[in-house]
Design a protein around this motif. Structure first.
Motif, PDB file in Angstrom:
ATOM      1  N   ALA A  33     -17.981  20.069  11.139  1.00 14.16           N
ATOM      2  CA  ALA A  33     -16.593  19.647  10.929  1.00 14.16           C
ATOM      3  C   ALA A  33     -15.634  20.786  11.251  1.00 14.16           C
ATOM      4  O   ALA A  33     -14.566  20.577  11.827  1.00 14.16           O
ATOM      5  CB  ALA A  33     -16.401  19.186   9.488  1.00 14.16           C
ATOM      6  N   ILE A  34     -16.036  22.002  10.877  1.00 16.95           N
ATOM      7  CA  ILE A  34     -15.184  23.154  11.176  1.00 16.95           C
ATOM      8  C   ILE A  34     -15.135  23.395  12.682  1.00 16.95           C
ATOM      9  O   ILE A  34     -14.093  23.689  13.245  1.00 16.95           O
ATOM     10  CB  ILE A  34     -15.703  24.410  10.437  1.00 16.95           C
ATOM     11  CG1 ILE A  34     -15.616  24.194   8.929  1.00 16.95           C
ATOM     12  CG2 ILE A  34     -14.908  25.636  10.830  1.00 16.95           C
ATOM     13  CD1 ILE A  34     -16.301  25.259   8.104  1.00 16.95           C
ATOM     14  N   ALA A  35     -16.279  23.238  13.332  1.00 16.62           N
ATOM     15  CA  ALA A  35     -16.331  23.445  14.780  1.00 16.62           C
ATOM     16  C   ALA A  35     -15.502  22.398  15.510  1.00 16.62           C
ATOM     17  O   ALA A  35     -14.850  22.696  16.512  1.00 16.62           O
ATOM     18  CB  ALA A  35     -17.776  23.408  15.264  1.00 16.62           C
ATOM     19  N   LEU A  36     -15.508  21.187  14.988  1.00 17.56           N
ATOM     20  CA  LEU A  36     -14.778  20.098  15.644  1.00 17.56           C
ATOM     21  C   LEU A  36     -13.277  20.365  15.633  1.00 17.56           C
ATOM     22  O   LEU A  36     -12.558  19.929  16.539  1.00 17.56           O
ATOM     23  CB  LEU A  36     -15.098  18.766  14.953  1.00 17.56           C
ATOM     24  CG  LEU A  36     -14.510  17.517  15.595  1.00 17.56           C
ATOM     25  CD1 LEU A  36     -15.094  17.315  16.981  1.00 17.56           C
ATOM     26  CD2 LEU A  36     -14.776  16.294  14.738  1.00 17.56           C
ATOM     27  N   ALA A  37     -12.808  21.086  14.622  1.00 20.11           N
ATOM     28  CA  ALA A  37     -11.379  21.403  14.551  1.00 20.11           C
ATOM     29  C   ALA A  37     -10.943  22.270  15.726  1.00 20.11           C
ATOM     30  O   ALA A  37      -9.752  22.386  16.018  1.00 20.11           O
ATOM     31  CB  ALA A  37     -11.060  22.086  13.223  1.00 20.11           C
ATOM     32  N   LYS A  38     -11.881  22.884  16.412  1.00 15.79           N
ATOM     33  CA  LYS A  38     -11.557  23.682  17.606  1.00 15.79           C
ATOM     34  C   LYS A  38     -11.385  22.793  18.831  1.00 15.79           C
ATOM     35  O   LYS A  38     -11.191  23.292  19.936  1.00 15.79           O
ATOM     36  CB  LYS A  38     -12.677  24.700  17.873  1.00 15.79           C
ATOM     37  CG  LYS A  38     -12.742  25.811  16.847  1.00 15.79           C
ATOM     38  CD  LYS A  38     -11.751  26.897  17.161  1.00 15.79           C
ATOM     39  CE  LYS A  38     -11.835  28.000  16.106  1.00 15.79           C
ATOM     40  NZ  LYS A  38     -10.664  28.891  16.168  1.00 15.79           N
ATOM     41  N   GLY A  39     -11.531  21.517  18.649  1.00 13.26           N
ATOM     42  CA  GLY A  39     -11.346  20.601  19.768  1.00 13.26           C
ATOM     43  C   GLY A  39     -12.648  20.020  20.272  1.00 13.26           C
ATOM     44  O   GLY A  39     -13.702  20.650  20.164  1.00 13.26           O
ATOM     45  N   THR A  40     -12.577  18.823  20.828  1.00 10.92           N
ATOM     46  CA  THR A  40     -13.799  18.161  21.264  1.00 10.92           C
ATOM     47  C   THR A  40     -14.390  18.820  22.505  1.00 10.92           C
ATOM     48  O   THR A  40     -15.590  18.763  22.726  1.00 10.92           O
ATOM     49  CB  THR A  40     -13.554  16.670  21.561  1.00 10.92           C
ATOM     50  OG1 THR A  40     -12.332  16.557  22.267  1.00 10.92           O
ATOM     51  CG2 THR A  40     -13.491  15.870  20.299  1.00 10.92           C
ATOM     52  N   ARG A  41     -13.526  19.456  23.313  1.00 10.99           N
ATOM     53  CA  ARG A  41     -14.059  20.123  24.491  1.00 10.99           C
ATOM     54  C   ARG A  41     -14.999  21.262  24.073  1.00 10.99           C
ATOM     55  O   ARG A  41     -16.112  21.397  24.578  1.00 10.99           O
ATOM     56  CB  ARG A  41     -12.907  20.674  25.332  1.00 10.99           C
ATOM     57  CG  ARG A  41     -13.363  21.398  26.582  1.00 10.99           C
ATOM     58  CD  ARG A  41     -12.188  22.110  27.196  1.00 10.99           C
ATOM     59  NE  ARG A  41     -11.262  21.130  27.774  1.00 10.99           N
ATOM     60  CZ  ARG A  41     -10.994  21.075  29.080  1.00 10.99           C
ATOM     61  NH1 ARG A  41     -11.575  21.918  29.900  1.00 10.99           N
ATOM     62  NH2 ARG A  41     -10.161  20.199  29.558  1.00 10.99           N
ATOM     63  N   PHE A  42     -14.529  22.038  23.116  1.00 12.83           N
ATOM     64  CA  PHE A  42     -15.354  23.125  22.571  1.00 12.83           C
ATOM     65  C   PHE A  42     -16.626  22.557  21.942  1.00 12.83           C
ATOM     66  O   PHE A  42     -17.731  23.045  22.180  1.00 12.83           O
ATOM     67  CB  PHE A  42     -14.540  23.901  21.527  1.00 12.83           C
ATOM     68  CG  PHE A  42     -15.345  24.848  20.691  1.00 12.83           C
ATOM     69  CD1 PHE A  42     -15.726  26.088  21.189  1.00 12.83           C
ATOM     70  CD2 PHE A  42     -15.734  24.506  19.397  1.00 12.83           C
ATOM     71  CE1 PHE A  42     -16.472  26.959  20.418  1.00 12.83           C
ATOM     72  CE2 PHE A  42     -16.480  25.373  18.626  1.00 12.83           C
ATOM     73  CZ  PHE A  42     -16.847  26.598  19.135  1.00 12.83           C
ATOM     74  N   TYR A  43     -16.443  21.506  21.168  1.00 14.69           N
ATOM     75  CA  TYR A  43     -17.569  20.886  20.456  1.00 14.69           C
ATOM     76  C   TYR A  43     -18.642  20.411  21.446  1.00 14.69           C
ATOM     77  O   TYR A  43     -19.833  20.713  21.292  1.00 14.69           O
ATOM     78  CB  TYR A  43     -17.050  19.714  19.622  1.00 14.69           C
ATOM     79  CG  TYR A  43     -18.099  19.023  18.788  1.00 14.69           C
ATOM     80  CD1 TYR A  43     -18.311  19.378  17.463  1.00 14.69           C
ATOM     81  CD2 TYR A  43     -18.877  17.996  19.328  1.00 14.69           C
ATOM     82  CE1 TYR A  43     -19.271  18.751  16.699  1.00 14.69           C
ATOM     83  CE2 TYR A  43     -19.847  17.369  18.571  1.00 14.69           C
ATOM     84  CZ  TYR A  43     -20.043  17.740  17.256  1.00 14.69           C
ATOM     85  OH  TYR A  43     -20.995  17.114  16.509  1.00 14.69           O
ATOM     86  N   ASN A  44     -18.176  19.683  22.456  1.00 13.11           N
ATOM     87  CA  ASN A  44     -19.132  19.145  23.433  1.00 13.11           C
ATOM     88  C   ASN A  44     -19.867  20.251  24.182  1.00 13.11           C
ATOM     89  O   ASN A  44     -21.072  20.169  24.412  1.00 13.11           O
ATOM     90  CB  ASN A  44     -18.404  18.256  24.442  1.00 13.11           C
ATOM     91  CG  ASN A  44     -18.074  16.908  23.850  1.00 13.11           C
ATOM     92  OD1 ASN A  44     -18.751  16.451  22.938  1.00 13.11           O
ATOM     93  ND2 ASN A  44     -17.023  16.280  24.340  1.00 13.11           N
ATOM     94  N   SER A  45     -19.099  21.263  24.532  1.00 14.66           N
ATOM     95  CA  SER A  45     -19.705  22.351  25.292  1.00 14.66           C
ATOM     96  C   SER A  45     -20.737  23.097  24.444  1.00 14.66           C
ATOM     97  O   SER A  45     -21.781  23.510  24.937  1.00 14.66           O
ATOM     98  CB  SER A  45     -18.596  23.277  25.780  1.00 14.66           C
ATOM     99  OG  SER A  45     -19.132  24.514  26.118  1.00 14.66           O
ATOM    100  N   ALA A  46     -20.443  23.217  23.132  1.00 13.21           N
ATOM    101  CA  ALA A  46     -21.346  23.955  22.270  1.00 13.21           C
ATOM    102  C   ALA A  46     -22.572  23.133  21.896  1.00 13.21           C
ATOM    103  O   ALA A  46     -23.704  23.611  21.985  1.00 13.21           O
ATOM    104  CB  ALA A  46     -20.610  24.406  21.008  1.00 13.21           C
TER     105      ALA A  46
END
Lengths: 309, 415
Positions: B194-207
């Motif tokens: 949830a914390i990672a998702l706050a950085k945006g879905t582009r970041f989330y997907n890439s990670a």
């Protein structure tokens, strides 16, 4: 044997006798055969299968692409496995040592012909009747900082009392030791008590006549004669330590993090939940190695002892 | 006499007609808790109505670990059930092994490509063909809060993680536990994600989907770990190993202010007789209001022998996506239907907002699979991420930089 069969079959015809005799001869083998077969297949067969799998790249289902010692290499490069192994060292060592010490001490105390011995013996032995899952769950509540021992002491007025081993990655392994010792030391006591009762009374009387104190009698005469009991206890306890799974599953579930993982839990996690059958099998083989390392010298000494008799 | 004979013939004929197309489906699942069992029973009844036999193969155990073990042994022995509760990338693993059957004709006849968002239908496909039918959608990035605790401590509901930290300090000062949490690896991962998702879905997907080494080692990821570590001071000391529903009950009882947990938590509130919007409120996890991390349960279909069995299996797949089942099942389960544009009167406000977010995010591309719930990566990579995340959360000496490095290495080693 023959006469017995003849007697019991006295009403039978003459021709029936040879057949009955051969059946009687075969009986023990027939009775034993299923057990032997089941043991061979279900224990040794699967052991060999696991060994084979540990040399393959099996992931979700067993496959037979052999990769040599790759899985073992991966295993010993795995941080979590190293934690599990060192935990086994700490847990096994402490658990066995404390259990033996407590068990022997309790047995000697109980051996002093005290009153209500039966009741006390039952109290100490009773934890053994409980499964490790129950032990784990009960100790999980007791050791939980917010509603267990720590809270009780704070409620009693010791404001600064702190006992948070269960959530402390450095100390959590000792929580496992506490619970396991609580469970198994009564069993060691029972073993030694039985051993103590079997020691020849004349020997002890002779020692007393010679002027030996009770302490000396135990140290120099009685305990040394209990060597076989000691070895049995050691083998059983080390088995418990190596295969320990349910206690961890119930008490800490490997946590916090994976600080309290033991090899059996590692094996289960990788084989069944992370689809790494090859890696899991490799860890199982290392565990088997640990068991053999204890069992082989034991069996060797046992068998050699027998020959001397 | 003639009448009776006629009657008997009719009965016999109708029986024959029924048995001609009636088949048996055996369904392996782990929906064994009260609400779940009621939910799956709906499907069972519909199958029986369609003239088939339902053979229930329920294996108890939360995350389905034991069910998967049973399934593997059945599959190896060449006797898999018709359908099994398999989800996310695991569908691909089973597909790779050649166990799954093709459902394209059912999908085409019932317009699955139209009624399902593409992100969902993609996970149901192996090698471009449908092999599984989705049952429900859980939203994972939810925050459940007790408004009473907020009122008493003079705090307001946070919408970003920075704000969360400010408000949580107020709540803690007022003597409440700000964050109800259970220290099990998947719960740690749920919070982390949830914390990672706050950085945006582009970041989330890439990670978490691309598993890009660069993203995993990026400054953003270090920030995520920093925020994650700060959560440590907002949980109570007894969090270790606590089950998620116990954590939820802390919010229900007013001991704790918030919990970050998927919408299955709603079932606990409902069971405790609490009303959404009054006794408890649901918000998207801070900083993730436009996005939606999904956890989709699905039934994957195995190859079975026999025409009747195959017909029954196809019927099962069709019925799963019918509006009627989707509605009743999800009302019981606390999740939302996978079909878009379903009637929604019977669902509560949290489910409505979940549906809105589902619809909106499926068009904007902010609909992402949950890593913590095995939708994004296979079980090996997931396990590697879990190990790092949960160890970091519990180890006070580990820095975010070290954690990022460990994460990148662990992910690489498990691929």
């Amino acid at each position: 044997m023959n006469t017995k069969a003849a007697n019991s079959g006295s009403g039978q015809t003459q021709s029936g006798r040879p057949a009955r005799l051969s059946l009687a001869d075969w009986m023990p083998k027939i009775v034993m055969a299923p057990t032997v077969l089941v043991t061979l297949v279900c224990i040794y067969g699967y052991m060999i299968w696991t060994a084979v799998l540990s040399f393959t790249g099996s992931r979700m289902l067993p496959s037979y692409n052999f990769v040599g010692f790759d899985q073992y290499e991966r295993l010993f490069n795995n941080d979590r496995w190293m934690v599990a192994l060192s935990n086994l060292g700490i847990f096994g060592g402490l658990f066995i040592a404390i259990c033996l010490f407590l068990g022997v001490t309790l047995a000697i105390f109980l051996d002093q012909k005290i009153r209500a011995e039966g009741a006390i013996r039952t109290i100490y032995l009773y934890p053994m009747a409980i499964s490790f899952i129950v032990t784990g769950t009960a100790w999980k509540w007791l050791l939980n900082p917010t509603n267990g021992l720590e809270k009780m002491m704070i409620d009693f007025g010791f404001e600064n009392f702190k006992f948070d081993w269960l959530i402390n990655p450095d100390m959590v392994i000792y929580c496992l030791v506490i619970a396991a010792v609580w469970q198994a030391s009564g069993f060691v006591m029972a073993l030694f008590l039985a051993g103590l009762r079997g020691v020849d009374g004349d020997l002890i009387k002779a020692a007393h006549l010679d002027g030996a104190s009770t302490f000396t009698t135990y140290r120099r005469i009685i305990l040394p004669s209990l060597k076989p009991v000691f070895f049995s206890a050691l083998v059983v306890l080390s088995h418990i330590a190596i295969k320990s799974f349910d206690l961890v599953a119930a008490l800490t579930n490997g946590g916090p993090g994976y600080a309290s993982d033991l090899p059996a839990n590692f094996m289960y996690t990788y084989t069944f939940t992370r689809s790494q059958i090859g890696l899991g099998s490799a860890s199982a083989m290392v565990m088997l190695g640990c068991v053999l390392a204890i069992l082989v010298p034991y069996l060797y000494s046992e068998l050699r002892g027998k020959r001397h008799e | 006499m003639k009448k009776i004979a006629f009657g008997l013939t009719t009965v016999a004929l109708s029986l024959a007609a029924a048995t001609a197309q009636a088949g048996e489906v055996e369904v392996l699942h782990w929906w064994t808790s009260g609400g779940e069992a009621a939910a799956i029973n709906v499907l069972k009844e519909e199958m029986v109505d369609a003239g088939h036999t339902w053979k229930d193969f329920a294996v108890a155990g939360g995350g389905g670990e034991s069910a998967m073990t049973v399934l593997k042994s059945r599959a190896i022995s060449g006797n898999p059930p018709s359908a099994a509760q398999i989800k996310g990338p695991t569908i691909q693993e089973w597909g790779d092994l050649g166990f799954l059957t093709n459902l394209d004709d059912v999908a085409e006849a019932n317009d699955w490509d139209v009624i399902l968002p593409q992100v969902v239908s993609n996970t149901m496909k192996y090698d471009g063909h449908y092999v599984a039918a989705p049952v429900n959608v859980h939203r994972v990035n939810w925050m459940w809060a007790n408004p009473e605790v907020f009122r008493k401590s003079g705090a307001s509901i946070p919408t970003t993680w920075e704000q969360f930290i400010v408000e949580a300090k107020k709540i803690k000062a007022a003597g409440f536990t700000p964050l109800a949490h259970g220290g099990q690896n998947w719960q740690d991962a749920t919070l982390f994600e949830a914390i990672a998702l706050a950085k945006g879905t582009r970041f989330y997907n890439s990670a978490f989907i691309g598993l890009s080494d660069k993203t995993l080692r990026s400054q953003d990821m270090i920030d995520v770990f920093d925020t994650f570590k700060q959560m440590r001071e907002f949980v109570d000391p007894g969090f270790s190993g606590r089950d998620w529903n116990i954590a939820t009950s802390m919010v229900i009882n007013g001991d704790a202010a918030m919990q970050i947990m998927g919408d299955w938590a709603k079932g606990e509130f409902t069971a405790a007789g609490k009303k959404a919007g009054i006794d408890y409120v649901c918000y998207p996890a801070p900083g993730t209001s436009g996005s939606f991390t999904f956890n989709i349960d699905s039934l994957a279909m195995f190859k079975v022998d026999g025409k009747e069995k195959q017909t029954a299996q196809k019927d099962l797949a069709r019925l799963i996506l019918e509006p009627k089942f989707q509605e009743t099942f999800n009302l019981n389960k606390g999740s939302i239907p996978v079909r878009l544009n379903m009637p929604r009167e019977k669902f509560d406000t949290c489910a409505h907002s979940s549906m809105d977010a589902f619809l909106a995010s499926s068009t904007t591309g902010n609909l992402v699979p949950s890593m913590a719930h095995g939708m994004a990566v296979n079980s090996m990579v997931q396990g590697a991420i879990f190990d790092v995340v949960t160890n970091f959360f519990n180890d006070e000496s580990m820095t975010s930089k070290e954690a990022v490095d460990k994460l990148a290495r662990a992910v690489k080693a498990s691929m």
